[in-house]
Design an enzyme around this catalytic site. Structure first.
Site, PDB file in Angstrom:
ATOM      1  CG  HIS A 135      -2.061   1.011   1.095  1.00 26.96           C
ATOM      2  ND1 HIS A 135      -1.723   2.387   1.087  1.00 26.96           N
ATOM      3  CD2 HIS A 135      -3.083   0.722   0.367  1.00 26.96           C
ATOM      4  CE1 HIS A 135      -2.861   3.176   1.105  1.00 26.96           C
ATOM      5  NE2 HIS A 135      -4.232   1.781   0.539  1.00 26.96           N
ATOM      6  CG  ASP A 181      -8.941  -3.900  -2.581  1.00 25.09           C
ATOM      7  OD1 ASP A 181     -10.016  -4.671  -2.426  1.00 25.09           O
ATOM      8  OD2 ASP A 181      -7.921  -3.881  -2.989  1.00 25.09           O
TER       9      ASP A 181
HETATM   10  N1  CMC Z   1       4.333  -7.896  -5.238  1.00 25.31           N
HETATM   11  C1  CMC Z   1       5.134  -7.809  -5.077  1.00 25.31           C
HETATM   12  N2  CMC Z   1       5.902  -6.983  -5.162  1.00 25.31           N
HETATM   13  C2  CMC Z   1       5.623  -5.879  -5.110  1.00 25.31           C
HETATM   14  C3  CMC Z   1       4.486  -5.814  -4.252  1.00 25.31           C
HETATM   15  C4  CMC Z   1       3.225  -6.847  -4.409  1.00 25.31           C
HETATM   16  N3  CMC Z   1       2.072  -6.711  -4.375  1.00 25.31           N
HETATM   17  N4  CMC Z   1       3.589  -4.443  -4.132  1.00 25.31           N
HETATM   18  C5  CMC Z   1       4.511  -3.783  -3.752  1.00 25.31           C
HETATM   19  N5  CMC Z   1       6.274  -4.532  -4.415  1.00 25.31           N
HETATM   20  C6  CMC Z   1       7.382  -4.144  -4.439  1.00 25.31           C
HETATM   21  C7  CMC Z   1       7.484  -3.339  -5.963  1.00 25.31           C
HETATM   22  O1  CMC Z   1       8.290  -4.398  -6.450  1.00 25.31           O
HETATM   23  C8  CMC Z   1       9.031  -2.179  -5.549  1.00 25.31           C
HETATM   24  O2  CMC Z   1       9.883  -2.718  -5.348  1.00 25.31           O
HETATM   25  P1  CMC Z   1      11.948  -1.891  -5.471  1.00 25.31           P
HETATM   26  O3  CMC Z   1      11.827  -1.209  -4.348  1.00 25.31           O
HETATM   27  O4  CMC Z   1      12.357  -3.004  -5.488  1.00 25.31           O
HETATM   28  O5  CMC Z   1      11.619  -2.127  -6.935  1.00 25.31           O
HETATM   29  C9  CMC Z   1       8.208  -1.525  -3.637  1.00 25.31           C
HETATM   30  O6  CMC Z   1       7.648  -2.946  -3.157  1.00 25.31           O
HETATM   31  C10 CMC Z   1       7.630  -0.043  -3.511  1.00 25.31           C
HETATM   32  O7  CMC Z   1       6.318  -0.151  -4.320  1.00 25.31           O
HETATM   33  P2  CMC Z   1       6.400   1.089  -5.187  1.00 25.31           P
HETATM   34  O8  CMC Z   1       4.996  -0.148  -6.816  1.00 25.31           O
HETATM   35  O9  CMC Z   1       6.879   1.304  -5.439  1.00 25.31           O
HETATM   36  O10 CMC Z   1       4.569   1.246  -4.203  1.00 25.31           O
HETATM   37  P3  CMC Z   1       3.379   2.008  -4.386  1.00 25.31           P
HETATM   38  O11 CMC Z   1       3.498   2.974  -3.319  1.00 25.31           O
HETATM   39  O12 CMC Z   1       3.808   2.416  -5.893  1.00 25.31           O
HETATM   40  O13 CMC Z   1       2.677   1.340  -4.943  1.00 25.31           O
HETATM   41  C11 CMC Z   1       0.730  -0.378  -4.932  1.00 25.31           C
HETATM   42  C12 CMC Z   1       1.492   0.900  -4.304  1.00 25.31           C
HETATM   43  C13 CMC Z   1      -0.511  -1.045  -4.016  1.00 25.31           C
HETATM   44  C14 CMC Z   1      -0.157   0.072  -5.960  1.00 25.31           C
HETATM   45  C15 CMC Z   1       1.617  -2.383  -4.903  1.00 25.31           C
HETATM   46  O14 CMC Z   1       1.383  -1.982  -3.339  1.00 25.31           O
HETATM   47  C16 CMC Z   1       1.199  -2.849  -5.877  1.00 25.31           C
HETATM   48  O15 CMC Z   1       0.221  -2.927  -6.971  1.00 25.31           O
HETATM   49  N6  CMC Z   1      -0.090  -3.659  -4.410  1.00 25.31           N
HETATM   50  C17 CMC Z   1      -0.783  -5.319  -5.101  1.00 25.31           C
HETATM   51  C18 CMC Z   1      -2.064  -4.342  -6.586  1.00 25.31           C
HETATM   52  C19 CMC Z   1      -2.986  -4.001  -4.731  1.00 25.31           C
HETATM   53  O16 CMC Z   1      -2.744  -4.990  -4.015  1.00 25.31           O
HETATM   54  N7  CMC Z   1      -3.578  -2.552  -4.877  1.00 25.31           N
HETATM   55  C20 CMC Z   1      -4.420  -2.247  -4.160  1.00 25.31           C
HETATM   56  C21 CMC Z   1      -4.170  -1.682  -3.099  1.00 25.31           C
HETATM   57  S1  CMC Z   1      -4.458  -1.224  -1.326  1.00 25.31           S
HETATM   58  C22 CMC Z   1      -6.836  -0.359  -2.470  1.00 25.31           C
HETATM   59  C23 CMC Z   1      -6.841   0.149  -3.280  1.00 25.31           C
HETATM   60  O17 CMC Z   1      -6.009   1.265  -3.240  1.00 25.31           O
HETATM   61  O18 CMC Z   1      -7.816   0.115  -4.119  1.00 25.31           O
END
Ligand code: CMC
Length: 392
Positions: free
Chosen positions: A269, A326
């Protein structure tokens, strides 16, 4: 200006002041208007929480009854909008259908012009009343079944369940457990400050676009798999693991591999660097509902194993990735009888009061300005037009 500071994904940029929702992502705290989410989930109802989010205070009995009546009496949608659902292809995803329905609702409403409190309040109640009707009609369309009229005598959640699962010939059999669980899930989704869809509602609304079109834009933003669409993606992931007999560890290894382009859906998140407090509440309900019948649920077992494997894995520990809202919702929605493509629609019904409250808060703020981010230009320098015959 030569200033090269920028903030991809608005990770550090506050764009507004808001008095609606407080989140402490490090401590895993979520409050609406100061009330902890745990207390609201246990003691409130969705309509009461919606009132709180929209108007700032918990309602008195009289205020709640009036709010409830206003909403019940606006649940029917114009026949022409009902007809409109018939032109969409069968099996259309109900999220874009919902967004089209909300846009159409604006065309049939006289409260779309101007930003007086009165008009906004009328539009608020219309939207709160009609979104579940539109959602149920989108669902019925996706399965090729005739639609039902709303039933004023039922509660908000009961009416939606009946319109989704009842039929003219077969009454819907209510279960207190299911009604209560859906009510709690809607409470947990009611607002979440400046997330992607809410920021979309604010940005579109900052151009003084009407409430209906701004909410329709929020629905489109919510549909993406990194946002609300994650609830559908989680269930598809669990199904995939079960169907293909992949081991949980193998799956966790795959999402850690940066070349795989896969993520553990329902994990991570932008704000929570701790257990999402909503996920903790939902996990308890998932256990009660899914184990209620035969004590056996294969997908819940896979989800629990995935959670444990991830929470003990350095990759997830270092990046502070925990289950989000989720991760467990889809399991409950499926147990209630909803197909996967309805999951994000349920999220939208829950989030509606938050979107509207944020839109109204913005319109009421005299310092509000149209949203207009800047960029850092990295393209070509000035060059002269090249005639067609001289291009290589
Ligand atoms: N699985 C594997 N790796 C992950 C995940 C995951 N679910 N989430 C983040 N990472 C890694 C990402 O690859 C990155 O690694 P590195 O630093 O080595 O490049 C690091 O963690 C930071 O991730 P980010 O993409 O920079 O983080 P963000 O704040 O931009 O993204 C997020 C947040 C929710 C989009 C992301 O965690 C994600 O894609 N999660 C899976 C989708 C999900 O469950 N979304 C629902 C979010 S909560 C409800 C909502 O908003 O509707």
């Amino acid at each position: 200006t030569g200033d090269t500071t920028f903030d991809i994904g608005f990770a550090n940029t506050a764009v507004c002041k808001s008095a609606i929702t407080y989140i402490d992502g490090d401590a895993g705290i979520l409050r609406y208007r100061g009330y902890p989410i745990e207390q609201l989930a246990e003691k409130s109802s969705f309509l009461e929480t919606a009132y709180l989010v929209l108007y700032g205070e918990l309602p008195t009995q009289e205020q709640l009854s009036t709010f409830n009546d206003d909403i019940s009496h606006h649940m029917v949608i114009d026949e022409r909008i009902r007809e409109m659902f018939r032109i969409f292809p069968r099996r259309s995803h109900p999220m874009p259908v919902l967004s089209v329905g909300v846009t159409a609702l604006g065309l049939f409403s006289e409260d779309t012009i101007g930003f007086t409190e009165e008009k906004l309040d009328a539009a608020t109640k219309r939207l709160m009343a009609k979104l579940p009707t539109l959602a149920a009609y989108g669902y019925k369309n996706s399965i090729g079944s005739p639609t039902l009229f709303p039933d004023y005598s039922l509660s908000y959640v009961e009416n939606f369940l009946r319109m989704s699962f009842g039929s003219v010939t077969r009454p819907y059999e209510f279960s207190d457990e299911v009604t209560k669980a859906l009510d709690v899930l809607l409470i947990l989704h009611a607002d979440h400050e400046q997330n992607c869809s809410t920021s979309t509602v604010r940005l579109v609304g900052s151009a003084q676009t009407n409430l209906y079109q701004s909410i329709a834009s929020g629905i489109n933003a919510l549909h993406g798999p990194l946002h609300g669409g994650a609830n559908q993606a989680v269930l598809e992931m669990l199904d995939d693991i079960a169907d293909r007999g992949i081991s949980v560890q193998e799956y966790v290894n795959r999402v850690k591999d940066k070349n795989s382009n896969e993520r553990l859906m329902g994990f991570g998140h932008r704000v929570y660097k701790n257990y999402d407090p909503r996920a903790a509440i939902i996990k308890k309900h998932a256990d009660a509902i899914l184990r209620g019948h035969d004590g056996n649920d294969k997908l819940l077992d896979i989800a629990l194993q995935l959670e444990e494997a991830a929470l003990n894995d350095d990759y997830f520990i270092q990046r502070k990735l925990y289950p989000n809202v989720d991760f467990y919702t889809g399991l409950i929605y499926r147990a209630m009888g909803f197909p996967t493509d309805m999951f994000t629609v349920l999220f939208a019904i829950g989030r509606l009061p938050g979107w509207i409250a944020q839109y109204r808060e913005m319109q009421a703020d005299p310092t509000n300005k149209i949203g207009r981010p800047r960029q850092i230009y990295v393209g070509e320098k000035e060059r002269n037009y090249v005639a067609m015959g001289e291009r290589s």
